[in-house]
Design a protein around this motif. Structure first.
Motif, PDB file in Angstrom:
ATOM      1  N   GLU A   1     -44.853 112.703 -16.629  1.00 42.77           N
ATOM      2  CA  GLU A   1     -45.056 113.945 -17.370  1.00 42.77           C
ATOM      3  C   GLU A   1     -46.469 114.502 -17.202  1.00 42.77           C
ATOM      4  O   GLU A   1     -46.732 115.637 -17.608  1.00 42.77           O
ATOM      5  CB  GLU A   1     -44.765 113.715 -18.853  1.00 42.77           C
TER       6      GLU A   1
ATOM      7  N   ASP B   1     -44.835 104.586 -12.425  1.00 50.23           N
ATOM      8  CA  ASP B   1     -44.613 104.321 -13.845  1.00 50.23           C
ATOM      9  C   ASP B   1     -43.985 105.560 -14.493  1.00 50.23           C
ATOM     10  O   ASP B   1     -44.573 106.642 -14.439  1.00 50.23           O
ATOM     11  CB  ASP B   1     -45.950 103.992 -14.512  1.00 50.23           C
TER      12      ASP B   1
ATOM     13  N   LEU C   1     -49.479 103.590 -24.453  1.00 53.95           N
ATOM     14  CA  LEU C   1     -49.476 104.993 -24.054  1.00 53.95           C
ATOM     15  C   LEU C   1     -50.882 105.574 -24.062  1.00 53.95           C
ATOM     16  O   LEU C   1     -51.191 106.470 -23.263  1.00 53.95           O
ATOM     17  CB  LEU C   1     -48.564 105.791 -24.994  1.00 53.95           C
TER      18      LEU C   1
ATOM     19  N   THR D   1     -46.446  97.541 -20.155  1.00 53.58           N
ATOM     20  CA  THR D   1     -45.486  98.549 -19.692  1.00 53.58           C
ATOM     21  C   THR D   1     -44.617  99.102 -20.816  1.00 53.58           C
ATOM     22  O   THR D   1     -43.654  99.820 -20.550  1.00 53.58           O
ATOM     23  CB  THR D   1     -44.578  97.951 -18.603  1.00 53.58           C
ATOM     24  N   SER D   2     -44.947  98.780 -22.046  1.00 53.77           N
ATOM     25  CA  SER D   2     -44.139  99.245 -23.175  1.00 53.77           C
ATOM     26  C   SER D   2     -44.499 100.684 -23.536  1.00 53.77           C
ATOM     27  O   SER D   2     -45.391 101.294 -22.927  1.00 53.77           O
ATOM     28  CB  SER D   2     -44.365  98.337 -24.386  1.00 53.77           C
ATOM     29  N   ASN D   3     -43.830 101.204 -24.533  1.00 53.53           N
ATOM     30  CA  ASN D   3     -44.125 102.543 -25.049  1.00 53.53           C
ATOM     31  C   ASN D   3     -44.827 102.484 -26.398  1.00 53.53           C
ATOM     32  O   ASN D   3     -44.725 103.410 -27.204  1.00 53.53           O
ATOM     33  CB  ASN D   3     -42.835 103.354 -25.183  1.00 53.53           C
ATOM     34  N   SER D   4     -45.562 101.394 -26.626  1.00 55.56           N
ATOM     35  CA  SER D   4     -46.327 101.272 -27.859  1.00 55.56           C
ATOM     36  C   SER D   4     -47.454 102.305 -27.851  1.00 55.56           C
ATOM     37  O   SER D   4     -47.895 102.747 -26.775  1.00 55.56           O
ATOM     38  CB  SER D   4     -46.907  99.868 -27.991  1.00 55.56           C
TER      39      SER D   4
ATOM     40  N   ARG E   1     -43.854 106.532 -17.402  1.00 58.53           N
ATOM     41  CA  ARG E   1     -44.663 107.119 -18.466  1.00 58.53           C
ATOM     42  C   ARG E   1     -45.670 108.139 -17.942  1.00 58.53           C
ATOM     43  O   ARG E   1     -46.204 108.940 -18.703  1.00 58.53           O
ATOM     44  CB  ARG E   1     -45.397 106.011 -19.226  1.00 58.53           C
TER      45      ARG E   1
ATOM     46  N   VAL F   1     -52.352 104.599 -20.780  1.00 58.85           N
ATOM     47  CA  VAL F   1     -51.819 105.463 -19.727  1.00 58.85           C
ATOM     48  C   VAL F   1     -52.565 106.789 -19.709  1.00 58.85           C
ATOM     49  O   VAL F   1     -52.940 107.303 -18.633  1.00 58.85           O
ATOM     50  CB  VAL F   1     -50.302 105.702 -19.941  1.00 58.85           C
ATOM     51  N   ARG F   2     -52.813 107.344 -20.894  1.00 57.10           N
ATOM     52  CA  ARG F   2     -53.493 108.637 -20.983  1.00 57.10           C
ATOM     53  C   ARG F   2     -54.923 108.562 -20.457  1.00 57.10           C
ATOM     54  O   ARG F   2     -55.355 109.436 -19.695  1.00 57.10           O
ATOM     55  CB  ARG F   2     -53.479 109.116 -22.431  1.00 57.10           C
TER      56      ARG F   2
END
Length: 315
Positions: free
Chosen positions: A32, A27, A116, A109-112, A29, A119-120
């Motif tokens: 990083e 992924d 995010l 899978t969005s960047n909303s 996202r 993901v964190r």
């Protein structure tokens, strides 16, 4: 001989193709975040862990007195309590208490902001598994060799390795349910360990030790049931069903293990031998079985003083 070399080369080539394919699916996202680019740093940490707990640590401690790590263990355990509370809260706010259905929940899978956030917390949960490797380091430094069992080592090394592959491909969705449940149990478990490490004056507050195993059994039932419903859905757009299969097998395996412990310890009345802290049954994972891995120092001195008095009376 030439044919054998050719076959080895072909196998190596296929293995590299699979490896590259898996890396290509990471992924974006997560790239990083620390140690998320490739599995090499994570694998190196786990190999160092295995080398220390299986060889270097026992060899170094062979002719040394066990370390007294009471203060360090208190700080460590209560720090993990705080970290587990944060993880559970973040999982809830990232979907489980907001937008998830608790059934077939695909990975967002969005960047909303919410995606995010998931993901964190997925990365934070994985990183907590790296921190928990210190469990075994404490065992080795305190010379609690009976607690460094095969299953304990397997659990502490296999869990972060598999979860790494899980979060780099599926950070969130229904596959994250077991992580949230596991962190919830860790709040209770490490709180118990922290009190145990604090010494005998807190033993009166640990009457609920027996129920730690029951809590673990409930955890495995919930995880397995949640994964099982996937097989009865007419359709589910969760992107990585292989993770559901692994989670189901993992939950079922540990449910069987701890059910056997419950029967042996609390139905048949076979208690574990005490040596400051009670040892694990059947090699159960130290941080999963609900048996105190932190009761040392004060508790151990209390038991030792009792045994000395008993010997004096007999004499």
């Amino acid at each position: 001989m030439a044919n054998m070399l050719q076959k080895v080369q072909e196998i190596g080539s296929h293995a590299m193709d699979i490896y590259n394919y898996l890396l290509a699916g990471i992924d974006p996202r997560l790239k990083e975040y620390p140690m998320m680019q490739t599995p090499i740093p994570m694998s190196a940490i786990l190999l160092c862990y295995l080398f220390f707990v299986l060889y270097l640590g026992p060899r170094t401690m062979a002719h040394r007195k066990p370390f007294q790590l009471k203060e360090a263990m208190i700080v460590y355990n209560f720090s993990l309590v705080a970290l587990s509370i944060i993880i559970v809260y973040e999982f809830l706010m990232s979907g489980w208490a907001t937008t998830y259905t608790w059934r077939c929940d695909p990975v967002d899978t969005s960047n909303s902001p919410q995606a995010l956030r998931m993901v964190r917390v997925a990365w934070l949960f994985w990183f907590s598994k790296i921190i928990e490797l210190i469990d075994t380091v404490f065992f080795v430094l305190r010379k609690r060799h009976g607690q460094v069992t095969f299953l304990h080592i397997f659990h502490h090394s296999f869990m972060p390795w598999t979860w790494w592959w899980g979060i780099v491909h599926a950070p969130g969705g229904m596959g994250s349910f077991h992580a949230m449940v596991n962190s919830t149990v860790h709040i209770i478990m490490y709180f118990y360990y922290g009190l145990s490490a604090a010494g005998p004056r807190f033993q009166k507050f640990l009457w609920w030790k027996k129920y730690m195993t029951a809590i673990q059994l409930i955890q495995f039932v919930l995880v397995s049931l949640h994964a099982t419903q996937y097989y009865f859905m007419e359709s589910c757009d969760y992107q990585f069903p292989i993770l559901i299969h692994l989670i189901w097998m993992y939950g079922t395996f540990f449910f069987v293990l701890f059910s056997n412990f419950w029967v042996q310890a609390y139905v048949k009345g076979k208690r574990l031998p005490k040596q400051g802290a009670e040892q694990r049954p059947n090699g159960a994972a130290a941080h999963a079985n609900g048996i105190d891995h932190g009761a040392s120092n004060g508790a151990a001195r209390h038991e030792n003083s009792g045994s000395h008095l008993s010997k004096m009376k007999k004499a």
